[in-house]
Design a protein around this motif. Structure first.
Motif, PDB file in Angstrom:
ATOM      1  N   GLY A  44      56.672  40.166  47.488  1.00 43.82           N
ATOM      2  CA  GLY A  44      55.672  41.449  47.192  1.00 43.82           C
ATOM      3  C   GLY A  44      56.392  42.316  47.931  1.00 43.82           C
ATOM      4  N   LEU A  45      57.096  43.820  47.304  1.00 45.13           N
ATOM      5  CA  LEU A  45      57.827  44.082  48.359  1.00 45.13           C
ATOM      6  C   LEU A  45      57.512  45.864  47.423  1.00 45.13           C
ATOM      7  N   GLY A  46      56.209  45.909  47.858  1.00 46.44           N
ATOM      8  CA  GLY A  46      55.449  47.413  47.180  1.00 46.44           C
ATOM      9  C   GLY A  46      55.255  48.278  48.981  1.00 46.44           C
ATOM     10  N   SER A  47      54.481  49.114  49.014  1.00 44.85           N
ATOM     11  CA  SER A  47      54.294  50.285  49.787  1.00 44.85           C
ATOM     12  C   SER A  47      54.288  49.393  51.576  1.00 44.85           C
ATOM     13  N   TYR A  48      53.512  49.095  51.398  1.00 45.15           N
ATOM     14  CA  TYR A  48      53.244  48.228  52.457  1.00 45.15           C
ATOM     15  C   TYR A  48      54.265  47.292  53.022  1.00 45.15           C
ATOM     16  N   ALA A  49      55.216  46.145  52.305  1.00 48.77           N
ATOM     17  CA  ALA A  49      56.220  45.729  52.917  1.00 48.77           C
ATOM     18  C   ALA A  49      56.763  46.552  53.160  1.00 48.77           C
ATOM     19  N   ALA A 111      52.014  40.156  50.574  1.00 44.61           N
ATOM     20  CA  ALA A 111      51.464  41.967  50.242  1.00 44.61           C
ATOM     21  C   ALA A 111      51.525  42.200  48.729  1.00 44.61           C
ATOM     22  N   MET A 112      50.730  41.765  48.127  1.00 42.90           N
ATOM     23  CA  MET A 112      51.581  41.983  46.673  1.00 42.90           C
ATOM     24  C   MET A 112      49.374  42.378  46.332  1.00 42.90           C
ATOM     25  N   PRO A 113      48.652  42.877  45.309  1.00 44.08           N
ATOM     26  CA  PRO A 113      47.832  43.358  44.736  1.00 44.08           C
ATOM     27  C   PRO A 113      46.992  42.025  45.516  1.00 44.08           C
ATOM     28  N   ASN A 114      45.438  42.872  45.719  1.00 40.08           N
ATOM     29  CA  ASN A 114      44.611  41.840  45.801  1.00 40.08           C
ATOM     30  C   ASN A 114      44.528  40.433  45.068  1.00 40.08           C
ATOM     31  N   ASN A 115      44.390  40.488  43.756  1.00 41.16           N
ATOM     32  CA  ASN A 115      44.125  39.437  43.287  1.00 41.16           C
ATOM     33  C   ASN A 115      45.529  38.361  42.426  1.00 41.16           C
ATOM     34  N   MET A 116      46.052  38.846  43.805  1.00 41.54           N
ATOM     35  CA  MET A 116      47.265  37.650  43.803  1.00 41.54           C
ATOM     36  C   MET A 116      47.143  37.137  44.753  1.00 41.54           C
ATOM     37  N   HIS A 117      47.089  37.512  45.998  1.00 43.44           N
ATOM     38  CA  HIS A 117      46.892  36.763  47.329  1.00 43.44           C
ATOM     39  C   HIS A 117      46.793  35.409  47.291  1.00 43.44           C
ATOM     40  N   ALA A 118      46.157  34.513  46.944  1.00 40.52           N
ATOM     41  CA  ALA A 118      45.529  33.873  46.718  1.00 40.52           C
ATOM     42  C   ALA A 118      46.548  32.414  46.101  1.00 40.52           C
ATOM     43  N   SER A 133      48.233  36.197  54.609  1.00 36.69           N
ATOM     44  CA  SER A 133      47.986  36.993  53.878  1.00 36.69           C
ATOM     45  C   SER A 133      47.423  38.421  53.792  1.00 36.69           C
ATOM     46  N   GLU A 134      48.002  39.304  53.243  1.00 38.34           N
ATOM     47  CA  GLU A 134      47.264  41.012  53.350  1.00 38.34           C
ATOM     48  C   GLU A 134      45.830  41.015  53.582  1.00 38.34           C
ATOM     49  N   LYS A 135      45.384  42.204  54.033  1.00 38.95           N
ATOM     50  CA  LYS A 135      43.737  42.081  53.644  1.00 38.95           C
ATOM     51  C   LYS A 135      43.852  42.636  52.409  1.00 38.95           C
ATOM     52  N   PRO A 136      42.290  42.836  52.080  1.00 33.31           N
ATOM     53  CA  PRO A 136      41.685  41.262  51.921  1.00 33.31           C
ATOM     54  C   PRO A 136      42.069  40.178  51.387  1.00 33.31           C
ATOM     55  N   TYR A 162      45.843  41.349  59.793  1.00 33.85           N
ATOM     56  CA  TYR A 162      44.385  42.284  60.453  1.00 33.85           C
ATOM     57  C   TYR A 162      44.817  42.547  61.455  1.00 33.85           C
ATOM     58  N   ARG A 163      46.131  43.917  61.965  1.00 31.66           N
ATOM     59  CA  ARG A 163      46.791  44.483  62.637  1.00 31.66           C
ATOM     60  C   ARG A 163      46.333  44.964  63.504  1.00 31.66           C
ATOM     61  N   LEU A 164      44.546  45.472  63.854  1.00 31.79           N
ATOM     62  CA  LEU A 164      43.977  46.470  64.319  1.00 31.79           C
ATOM     63  C   LEU A 164      42.825  45.021  66.037  1.00 31.79           C
ATOM     64  N   ARG A 201      46.447  53.366  39.397  1.00 33.47           N
ATOM     65  CA  ARG A 201      46.933  52.526  40.506  1.00 33.47           C
ATOM     66  C   ARG A 201      45.394  51.185  40.135  1.00 33.47           C
ATOM     67  N   TRP A 202      46.465  50.497  40.828  1.00 33.43           N
ATOM     68  CA  TRP A 202      45.697  48.513  40.799  1.00 33.43           C
ATOM     69  C   TRP A 202      44.263  48.729  42.002  1.00 33.43           C
ATOM     70  N   ARG A 203      44.474  49.423  42.946  1.00 36.02           N
ATOM     71  CA  ARG A 203      43.191  49.548  43.674  1.00 36.02           C
ATOM     72  C   ARG A 203      41.721  50.446  42.851  1.00 36.02           C
ATOM     73  N   LEU A 204      42.742  50.351  41.960  1.00 35.55           N
ATOM     74  CA  LEU A 204      41.243  50.900  40.528  1.00 35.55           C
ATOM     75  C   LEU A 204      40.648  49.583  39.473  1.00 35.55           C
ATOM     76  N   ILE A 219      36.579  47.476  54.496  1.00 29.25           N
ATOM     77  CA  ILE A 219      36.955  46.313  55.302  1.00 29.25           C
ATOM     78  C   ILE A 219      37.212  46.743  56.598  1.00 29.25           C
ATOM     79  N   TYR A 220      38.075  47.408  56.772  1.00 32.98           N
ATOM     80  CA  TYR A 220      38.329  47.824  58.726  1.00 32.98           C
ATOM     81  C   TYR A 220      37.009  47.797  59.515  1.00 32.98           C
ATOM     82  N   ALA A 221      35.825  48.608  58.712  1.00 31.78           N
ATOM     83  CA  ALA A 221      34.554  50.113  59.050  1.00 31.78           C
ATOM     84  C   ALA A 221      33.616  47.698  59.505  1.00 31.78           C
TER      85      ALA A 221
END
Ligand code: NAD
Length: 373
Positions: A44-49, A111-118, A133-136, A162-164, A201-204, A219-221
């Motif tokens: 997945g070559l989106g923004s984060y990748a 690094a794809m939309p969350n429902n594709m991680h699994a 897998s990217e978070k979550p 979990y980079r932090l 945006r898929w995030r919504l 999830i970071y908090a």
């Protein structure tokens, strides 16, 4: 394949790639060039990748970019040029399984939309590769469980992005809180929010994201509170505080929650797509320590009763991928484990359950995974 033909042409005509096609270079495989490093394929070559993981891999010592998996020939071409990848390192979502035959790829990084991680993580594991897998980690605990089960079955390692856990400011929060450097922590306050109103945006999208800001940034908090205290909660209580319910109709726009800890430490956590905040704070017996901004990629700032936290600038993604690669090569544990991701999915499921009723929900049965110093 069309794309392969396209890339071959690019290889011949691009000045950058022409260097990669020199016979002397081709004789040495990338694996030999990067001996003692793990080869990572970005899926997945989106923004984060594109903007963080790829560039981060330019700074790593224990791993390198060994391939990409993408549905877009344009993105494949750009990565091929930017990272000097050859045709055999480039896959699409249909021939993804062929990475099994590529010894240069040791690990996939989804690094794809969350429902594709699994799905894409499990496919990577089944192809005989370790996986990040990217978070979550997933959109539900049940999906996450399928991922940890697949890792166990294939005997491959599974991690979450979990980079932090590798950032010096967050390691300092862990040290100050867990070692009680300023006495017992009495109270924590952690929040991460940013305004998001673009419906495209898929995030919504509840199905693709699995939920709202809780999944994305809350999830970071959640993590920040737990690793500052160094203990696991036993129950959660969540209250939805969405301002624009008409707009955020199927996901939470704003959410507040708190957790019950054996120590009794008071805490409040918040996340939102309707606001902006970015901090983790702890009030201890001898003063307050905090990081704000806390969850950004750089320019973090921290304070303690003894003055500001001072740390050199780091590349979080490089630190994270290097630590993960090293833990694979040395067969040692890593805090950003699939089991930690599963623990967090368990909590998030329960936070949503509580949000529905406003009542406290027990965390009995949660995987007991903790990053302790
Ligand atoms: P993005 O939308 O920019 O990228 C998603 C990628 O998935 C794109 O390459 C897209 O082409 C691909 N894709 C494949 N099928 C798709 C489909 N059906 N719909 C939409 N996209 C599809 O997203 P992003 O910001 O790169 O986020 C990707 C993942 O990385 C998310 O899980 C996100 O939570 C995570 N992320 C993590 C961090 C971090 O700091 N660790 C930061 C940003 C994003």
């Amino acid at each position: 394949m069309k794309r392969r033909g396209f890339l071959s042409t690019t290889l011949k005509t691009s000045g950058v790639l022409a260097i990669g096609s020199l016979p002397a270079f081709n004789i040495i495989s990338r694996k030999k060039l990067y001996k003692d490093r793990l080869g990572i394929a970005l899926v997945g070559l989106g923004s984060y990748a594109t903007n963080q993981l790829g560039p981060g891999l330019r700074f790593t010592k224990n791993c390198y970019l060994a391939g990409v998996v993408t549905g877009s020939p344009d993105k494949a071409e750009k990565f091929a040029i930017d990272y000097n990848l050859d045709d055999k390192s480039i896959y699409n979502y249909d021939n993804y399984e062929e990475i099994a035959n590529n010894p240069e790829i040791d690990m996939v990084y989804v690094a794809m939309p969350n429902n594709m991680h699994a799905e894409y993580t499990i496919r990577g594991l089944q192809a005989g590769k370790h996986a990040i897998s990217e978070k979550p980690m997933s959109t539900t605990y049940a999906e996450g469980k399928r991922m940890t089960d697949a890792a166990a079955k294939t005997d491959k390692r599974l991690f979450v992005g979990y980079r932090l856990h590798f950032d010096p400011f967050h390691l300092e929060m862990m040290r100050l809180g867990q070692k009680q450097v300023y006495g017992k922590v009495l109270e924590t306050d952690a929040a991460f929010a940013f305004p998001l109103t673009d419906k495209k945006r898929w995030r919504l999208d509840k199905v693709m994201a699995g939920g709202g800001p809780m999944m994305d940034v809350g999830i970071y908090a959640l993590q920040g509170t737990i690793y500052t205290l160094g203990e696991l909660p036993t129950a959660v209580t969540a209250v939805e505080k969405t301002k624009d319910k008409a707009f955020y109709s199927d996901i939470e726009g704003t959410l507040e929650w708190s957790m019950k800890f054996p120590s009794g430490t008071k805490n409040i956590l918040r996340t939102s797509y309707e606001d902006g905040y970015n901090y983790v704070k702890a009030r201890a017996e001898q003063g307050e320590f905090s990081v704000e901004p806390a969850y950004s990629y750089n320019r973090l700032a921290g304070t303690t009763p003894a003055g500001p936290m001072v740390f050199p600038r780091v590349n979080q993604q490089a630190l994270q991928m290097d630590a993960i690669a090293l833990s694979v090569m040395t067969k040692t544990p890593n805090p950003a484990s699939g089991m930690m991701g599963l623990r967090d999915m368990f909590m998030i499921d329960k936070i949503y359950e509580s949000m529905g009723t406003g009542k406290e929900v027990s965390l009995a049965g949660m995987p007991q995974v903790l990053d302790r110093m």
